[in-house]
Design an enzyme around this catalytic site. Structure first.
Site, mmCIF file in Angstrom:
data_model
loop_
_atom_site.group_PDB
_atom_site.id
_atom_site.type_symbol
_atom_site.label_atom_id
_atom_site.label_comp_id
_atom_site.label_asym_id
_atom_site.label_seq_id
_atom_site.Cartn_x
_atom_site.Cartn_y
_atom_site.Cartn_z
ATOM 1 N N CYS A 17 0.904 -1.233 0.409
ATOM 2 C CA CYS A 17 0.251 0.219 -0.039
ATOM 3 C C CYS A 17 0.977 1.138 -0.363
ATOM 4 O O CYS A 17 1.774 1.622 1.481
ATOM 5 C CB CYS A 17 -0.657 -0.532 0.803
ATOM 6 S SG CYS A 17 -1.932 1.542 1.210
ATOM 7 N N CYS A 33 -0.439 3.757 2.507
ATOM 8 C CA CYS A 33 -0.051 3.350 4.331
ATOM 9 C C CYS A 33 1.307 4.269 4.145
ATOM 10 O O CYS A 33 2.045 4.039 5.476
ATOM 11 C CB CYS A 33 0.075 2.325 5.003
ATOM 12 S SG CYS A 33 -1.435 1.333 4.111
#
Length: 109
Positions: free
Chosen positions: A32, A35
């Site tokens: 991600c 993230c």
């Protein structure tokens, strides 16, 4: 001292139930991109708010039970939990300032 603990499905409920302060759950994934942007902010907040909250970091893929329990639909995701209830929830990227603003609002209630 940082209050950031990497945890798993097997440990998270015990960590939450035994906490004597609110718990910020940070759901992330290695694949991600957002993230990677949010992680430094979560780490900074864990250090800055060490007296006020406990921060648990959970990778979503190997921990599907906790993802389901906290109804995480996308990452990064944050849940501020106190006792059995979610006090605040956010999914998607968030700046450190917005994160701190949200935490301050919840912690001062």
């Amino acid at each position: 001292m940082s209050n950031l603990i990497t945890t798993t499905d097997a440990q998270v409920q015990e960590e939450v139930s035994q906490a004597d302060q609110p718990v910020l759950l940070y759901f992330w994934a290695s694949w991600c991109g957002p993230c990677r942007l949010v992680s430094p902010s979560v780490e900074a907040v864990a250090q800055e708010y060490a007296e006020e909250i406990k921060v648990l970091k959970l990778e979503v893929d190997p921990n599907p039970e906790t993802v389901k329990t906290y109804q995480v639909e996308g990452v990064p995701a944050l849940r501020l939990v106190e006792g059995d209830s979610v006090q605040w929830s956010h999914e998607g990227a968030i700046t450190k300032d917005k994160l701190k603003e949200s935490l301050d609002r919840c912690l001062k209630q």
